[in-house]
Write a protein that holds these residues in place. Structure first.
Motif: not given
Ligand code: URA
Length: 256
Positions: A42-66
């Motif tokens: 369930d990845v969501v793009k947070l930003s693709e700005h100045r090459g400093l790209n960031s995404y957020v999603g879920w790890l298999p252990n049910g924790r959210r991570a960036i």
């Protein structure tokens, strides 16, 4: 209006609950994207700005991570890390690349940095030169245990974290015709001091972790063997980077 940080291009309000407190930090924006696309759900793009790209999603252990991008070198990393902490991140695992300076640390393996010899200008703005550039012990042990579990060849030790890829890592095959006297022989000196590798971000990251109060770890793919050559060993790169990513992801499963 929701606050979006100028450099990372997102803010706390872009992170729905549960707010992620863990971030993987890559120098390369493509690696940040690949980590999220391959290992998060369930990845969501947070930003693709100045090459400093960031995404957020879920790890298999049910924790959210960036999965975020630091850019190359400590000045860029210091900005990204400062803003990540402002959006609530409390654990940062750098997934990078490095050059070995020891015969036994071979391309294809990974180095887990327990502490850095920090020769970085950005860190001077954050803490005194003598301030410890040490990783979080729990993150470091989790990385080492993950490498063991995954049968990844890993070396845990001290990293020389410097500002330049060429001069600061004593490369003579470059556009610069003059290597300063104080750089000449520095790699042999570090080798004798049991430094394992060169890279360009962990020292400042670790000092920031100790000053700001977040947990920092670092695992780097070995892609150059400086006892043999100044060049990157391209044949070893993909497998080594994949191993470093798997180690970081596995370690994150066990971190509270
Ligand atoms: N990154 C570095 O900083 N140095 C190397 O030799 C390889 C990757």
């Amino acid at each position: 209006m929701a606050k979006s940080f100028y450099h990372i291009g997102f803010g706390a309000d872009d992170l729905s609950d549960p707010r992620p407190t863990l971030a993987f930090l890559s120098g390369d924006p493509d690696r940040a994207h690949m980590i999220a696309a391959t290992h998060f759900s369930d990845v969501v793009k947070l930003s693709e700005h100045r090459g400093l790209n960031s995404y957020v999603g879920w790890l298999p252990n049910g924790r959210r991570a960036i999965s975020a991008t630091s850019g190359m070198g400590a000045p860029s990393l210091s900005i990204v890390v400062n803003e990540l902490v402002q959006v609530g991140v409390r654990t940062i695992i750098r997934i990078g690349t490095c050059g070995s300076i020891q015969e036994h640390v071979l391309p294809g393996s990974v180095v887990i940095t327990k502490a850095a010899l920090c020769r970085q200008g950005a860190a001077e703005d954050i803490a005194p030169t003598e301030y410890p550039a040490s990783g979080d012990p729990f993150v470091t042990v989790a990385l080492a245990a993950a490498a063991h579990k995954l049968h990844v060849t890993a070396h845990v030790g001290i990293t020389a974290s410097v500002d330049t890829f060429y001069e600061g890592q004593e490369r003579t095959e470059s556009a610069n015709p003059i290597l300063l006297r104080r750089m000449q022989g520095i790699t042999a000196e570090y080798r004798a001091l049991n430094v394992l590798n060169y890279e360009m971000e962990s020292g400042t990251l670790f000092k920031m972790g100790n000053v700001y109060g977040f947990a920092a770890g670092c695992v780097c793919a070995v892609i150059a063997q400086r006892t043999a050559s100044e060049q990157v060993v391209m044949d070893a790169k993909d497998a080594a980077v994949d191993a470093a990513i798997r180690v970081a992801l596995e370690a994150a499963q066990d971190l509270a």
